[in-house]
Design an enzyme around this catalytic site. Structure first.
Site, PDB file in Angstrom:
ATOM      1  NE  ARG A  19      -0.404   0.737   4.878  1.00 22.47           N
ATOM      2  CZ  ARG A  19      -0.789   0.590   6.141  1.00 22.47           C
ATOM      3  NH1 ARG A  19      -1.859  -0.134   6.423  1.00 22.47           N
ATOM      4  NH2 ARG A  19      -0.124   1.158   7.128  1.00 22.47           N
ATOM      5  CE1 TYR A 158       8.941   7.721   9.877  1.00 24.98           C
ATOM      6  CE2 TYR A 158       9.321  10.073   9.614  1.00 24.98           C
ATOM      7  CZ  TYR A 158       8.946   8.854   9.084  1.00 24.98           C
ATOM      8  OH  TYR A 158       8.579   8.756   7.753  1.00 24.98           O
TER       9      TYR A 158
HETATM   10  N1  LIG Z   1       3.560   9.163   3.902  1.00 22.72           N
HETATM   11  C1  LIG Z   1       4.457  10.094   4.125  1.00 22.72           C
HETATM   12  O1  LIG Z   1       4.127  11.304   4.237  1.00 22.72           O
HETATM   13  C2  LIG Z   1       5.910   9.750   4.220  1.00 22.72           C
HETATM   14  C3  LIG Z   1       6.825  10.807   4.283  1.00 22.72           C
HETATM   15  C4  LIG Z   1       8.172  10.527   4.362  1.00 22.72           C
HETATM   16  C5  LIG Z   1       8.612   9.218   4.391  1.00 22.72           C
HETATM   17  N2  LIG Z   1       7.702   8.207   4.337  1.00 22.72           N
HETATM   18  C6  LIG Z   1       8.234   6.848   4.372  1.00 22.72           C
HETATM   19  O2  LIG Z   1       7.776   6.121   3.255  1.00 22.72           O
HETATM   20  C7  LIG Z   1       7.679   4.743   3.582  1.00 22.72           C
HETATM   21  C8  LIG Z   1       6.288   4.243   3.232  1.00 22.72           C
HETATM   22  O3  LIG Z   1       5.356   4.949   4.000  1.00 22.72           O
HETATM   23  P1  LIG Z   1       3.810   5.062   3.654  1.00 22.72           P
HETATM   24  O4  LIG Z   1       3.440   6.469   3.891  1.00 22.72           O
HETATM   25  O5  LIG Z   1       3.514   4.416   2.359  1.00 22.72           O
HETATM   26  O6  LIG Z   1       3.236   4.227   4.882  1.00 22.72           O
HETATM   27  P2  LIG Z   1       2.148   3.065   4.988  1.00 22.72           P
HETATM   28  O7  LIG Z   1       1.914   2.870   6.433  1.00 22.72           O
HETATM   29  O8  LIG Z   1       1.022   3.348   4.097  1.00 22.72           O
HETATM   30  O9  LIG Z   1       2.939   1.825   4.382  1.00 22.72           O
HETATM   31  C9  LIG Z   1       3.997   1.222   5.069  1.00 22.72           C
HETATM   32  C10 LIG Z   1       3.967  -0.259   4.761  1.00 22.72           C
HETATM   33  O10 LIG Z   1       5.048  -0.858   5.483  1.00 22.72           O
HETATM   34  C11 LIG Z   1       4.561  -2.068   6.051  1.00 22.72           C
HETATM   35  N3  LIG Z   1       5.362  -2.427   7.228  1.00 22.72           N
HETATM   36  C12 LIG Z   1       5.386  -1.804   8.444  1.00 22.72           C
HETATM   37  N4  LIG Z   1       6.197  -2.454   9.276  1.00 22.72           N
HETATM   38  C13 LIG Z   1       6.715  -3.490   8.580  1.00 22.72           C
HETATM   39  C14 LIG Z   1       7.626  -4.530   8.879  1.00 22.72           C
HETATM   40  N5  LIG Z   1       8.160  -4.658  10.122  1.00 22.72           N
HETATM   41  N6  LIG Z   1       7.938  -5.427   7.921  1.00 22.72           N
HETATM   42  C15 LIG Z   1       7.397  -5.327   6.688  1.00 22.72           C
HETATM   43  N7  LIG Z   1       6.513  -4.384   6.337  1.00 22.72           N
HETATM   44  C16 LIG Z   1       6.187  -3.476   7.268  1.00 22.72           C
HETATM   45  C17 LIG Z   1       3.120  -1.764   6.433  1.00 22.72           C
HETATM   46  O11 LIG Z   1       2.359  -2.943   6.604  1.00 22.72           O
HETATM   47  C18 LIG Z   1       2.678  -0.931   5.250  1.00 22.72           C
HETATM   48  O12 LIG Z   1       2.133  -1.706   4.219  1.00 22.72           O
HETATM   49  C19 LIG Z   1       8.016   4.641   5.075  1.00 22.72           C
HETATM   50  O13 LIG Z   1       9.374   4.287   5.215  1.00 22.72           O
HETATM   51  C20 LIG Z   1       7.789   6.048   5.582  1.00 22.72           C
HETATM   52  O14 LIG Z   1       8.540   6.350   6.725  1.00 22.72           O
HETATM   53  C21 LIG Z   1       6.372   8.447   4.277  1.00 22.72           C
END
Ligand SMILES: NC(=O)c1ccc[n+]([C@@H]2O[C@H](COP(=O)([O-])OP(=O)(O)OC[C@H]3O[C@@H](n4cnc5c(N)ncnc54)[C@H](O)[C@@H]3O)[C@@H](O)[C@H]2O)c1
Length: 254
Positions: A19, A158
């Site tokens: 996702r 974080y």
């Molecule tokens: N959404 C934002 O604004 C944003 C901004 C900066 C960085 N990020 C980074 O982008 C990446 C993706 O984030 P997102 O926003 O799509 O979040 P999200 O929560 O939608 O997706 C994260 C996915 O990682 C999976 N996950 C969590 N822990 C896990 C584990 N131990 N092993 C395997 N899978 C695991 C979850 O099940 C989920 O499907 C992350 O590293 C997040 O820190 C997101």
């Protein structure tokens, strides 16, 4: 000759791929011909995403994985090699976020966030290494955050995990260039995903985006896919150790 964006017959593992940002990147890679391993803690959504990706005409499998667990990561690599015989691309994306104000943060919270966000990236990179090395031309794309460049209030664990990913990226770039492995990092700003859904409902937070983000809106996960495809492909053959924000201009202030 201009190096190619083509990823035909390459194999990519995308962690946290079921996702949000991971899914958008997995679809972006698949649209360029790449076979995909959707790795996620969430088994059923990973299976569904793999099914969706197969409709794009590439091969895809789902592997339930906890990136913070070494045995689980080894299983991910074994399943990938069993199915595709090789690994060309690793997208380290699986991550967690929750507030950790320093004055009340418990050591368990620090450990939990570090284990997934940092150790998870290291474990996946090390386990994939022998296969990435074999390809002589392979890529790791790490997803960090602008929180690794500029501290978010109340989010020490974080912030530190993401800053460490930036240095891990540069360390991999230094140590593994000799094996033909490039490693770069994307630092997303605020992107609309399940991770940020609650935050984005907050009126004050919305207002802060209007002021702090020159493009005055959060990004969409799909807006990260193009850069991920570029960094995963030969089009970026002279790039390694680079840290690139996609943040609507947020880091213009830094
Ligand atoms: N959404 C934002 O604004 C944003 C901004 C900066 C960085 N990020 C980074 O982008 C990446 C993706 O984030 P997102 O926003 O799509 O979040 P999200 O929560 O939608 O997706 C994260 C996915 O990682 C999976 N996950 C969590 N822990 C896990 C584990 N131990 N092993 C395997 N899978 C695991 C979850 O099940 C989920 O499907 C992350 O590293 C997040 O820190 C997101």
């Amino acid at each position: 000759m201009i190096p190619e964006f083509n990823l035909k017959n390459k194999t990519a593992i995308v962690t946290g791929g079921c996702r949000g940002i991971g899914k958008a990147i997995a679809i972006g890679l698949a649209k360029h011909g790449c076979n995909i391993v959707v790795s996620d803690l969430l088994e059923k959504p990973a299976v569904n995403t793999a099914k969706e990706i197969k409709k794009l005409g590439v091969k895809a499998i789902a592997v339930q994985t906890d990136v913070s667990n070494k045995d689980s990561v080894n299983n991910l690599i074994n399943q990938t090699v069993k199915k595709f015989k090789k690994i060309d691309i690793l997208v380290n994306n699986a991550g967690i976020f929750y507030p950790t104000p320093l004055e009340s943060m418990k050591k368990q919270d620090w450990d939990k966030i570090m284990k997934v966000n940092l150790d998870g990236y290291l474990l996946c990179a090390q386990a994939a290494f022998p296969y990435l090395k074999k390809q002589r031309s392979s890529a790791i794309v790490n997803i960090a955050s602008i929180a690794g460049l500029s501290a978010f209030a109340g989010s020490a664990a974080y912030n530190c995990s993401k800053a460490a990913i930036i240095m891990l990226t540069k360390s991999i770039a230094q140590d593994w260039a000799k094996y033909g492995i490039r490693c770069n990092t994307i630092c997303p700003g605020v992107i609309v995903t399940p991770m940020t859904r609650a935050m984005l409902k907050d009126k004050n937070f919305q207002a802060s985006l209007k002021i702090g983000v020159p493009l005055q809106r959060p990004g969409k996960p799909q807006e990260l896919a193009g850069l991920a495809v570029y960094l995963a492909s030969d089009a970026s053959s002279y790039m390694t150790g680079s840290i690139i924000p996609i943040d609507g201009g947020w880091t213009c202030h830094l």
